[in-house]
Design a protein around this motif. Structure first.
Motif, PDB file in Angstrom:
ATOM      1  N   VAL A 133       0.818  -1.210   0.000  1.00  0.00           N
ATOM      2  CA  VAL A 133       0.000   0.000   0.000  1.00  0.00           C
ATOM      3  C   VAL A 133       0.854   1.264   0.000  1.00  0.00           C
ATOM      4  CG1 VAL A 133      -1.964  -1.161   1.065  1.00  0.00           C
ATOM      5  CG2 VAL A 133      -0.306   0.015   2.522  1.00  0.00           C
ATOM      6  N   ALA A 134       2.108   1.156   0.456  1.00  0.00           N
ATOM      7  CA  ALA A 134       3.017   2.302   0.464  1.00  0.00           C
ATOM      8  C   ALA A 134       4.443   1.789   0.591  1.00  0.00           C
ATOM      9  CB  ALA A 134       2.691   3.246   1.613  1.00  0.00           C
ATOM     10  N   SER A 135       5.390   2.633   0.191  1.00  0.00           N
ATOM     11  CA  SER A 135       6.796   2.292   0.342  1.00  0.00           C
ATOM     12  C   SER A 135       7.598   3.556   0.590  1.00  0.00           C
ATOM     13  CB  SER A 135       7.321   1.557  -0.893  1.00  0.00           C
ATOM     14  OG  SER A 135       7.298   2.416  -2.020  1.00  0.00           O
ATOM     15  N   LEU A 136       8.739   3.378   1.216  1.00  0.00           N
ATOM     16  CA  LEU A 136       9.632   4.499   1.461  1.00  0.00           C
ATOM     17  C   LEU A 136      11.017   3.971   1.764  1.00  0.00           C
ATOM     18  CD1 LEU A 136      10.274   4.977   4.835  1.00  0.00           C
ATOM     19  CD2 LEU A 136       7.802   5.212   4.717  1.00  0.00           C
ATOM     20  N   SER A 137      12.003   4.826   1.616  1.00  0.00           N
ATOM     21  CA  SER A 137      13.344   4.477   2.063  1.00  0.00           C
ATOM     22  C   SER A 137      13.756   5.517   3.095  1.00  0.00           C
ATOM     23  CB  SER A 137      14.325   4.415   0.892  1.00  0.00           C
ATOM     24  OG  SER A 137      14.401   5.658   0.237  1.00  0.00           O
TER      25      SER A 137
END
Length: 148
Positions: A133-137
């Motif tokens: 549903v979401a991603s980030l680094s």
């Protein structure tokens, strides 16, 4: 898990943790306080939106992931916190009743000269259906065990 210091992480390691089920009340309360768009705050108006129903603010989704990340990986470690968030993407709406979890991969490491190092993490936030549903680094600063 005993990943207290910079050296305790290896590139390619993956961790999976957490579960948090979002309620309609939680989504509405967050929306009313911090992201007052109708599709976050009003179930009736949300049915007329492009989403066809109430959805969580993307920032609420990331906040839940942050809590799971802290509770399962950062808390009690020798970190001095994250240096930011990169490449944040919302990929699918989160709805009341969705259960979120986090998959976290170590994607890079850099030693610093001040006795610390940076561990780079890629977080994928998933739901009960296995969809991302979401991603980030995020780069996180950790104390090193041995400095020379």
């Amino acid at each position: 898990m005993s990943n207290d210091y910079y050296e305790d992480f290896s590139v390619g390691e993956t961790y999976e943790f957490g579960e948090h089920t979002l309620t309609e009340d939680e989504i509405i309360s967050y929306g009313e306080q911090y992201d007052p768009l109708p599709f976050h705050t009003d179930p009736d108006a949300a049915t007329e939106s492009v989403f066809g129903g109430l959805i969580a603010s993307g920032l609420l989704t990331v906040s839940v992931a942050q809590r799971l990340f802290v509770e399962n990986l950062l808390q009690g470690s020798k970190t001095s916190g994250a240096l930011g968030v990169d490449e944040l993407r919302w990929k699918q709406p989160v709805r009341p009743g969705d259960t979120l979890h986090v998959t976290c991969e170590v994607t890079g490491k850099d030693e610093l000269e001040d006795g610390f190092g940076i561990v780079r993490f890629q977080l994928e936030i998933g739901n009960q259906s296995g969809s991302t549903v979401a991603s980030l680094s995020t780069p996180v600063r950790y104390m090193r065990k041995h400095t020379t």
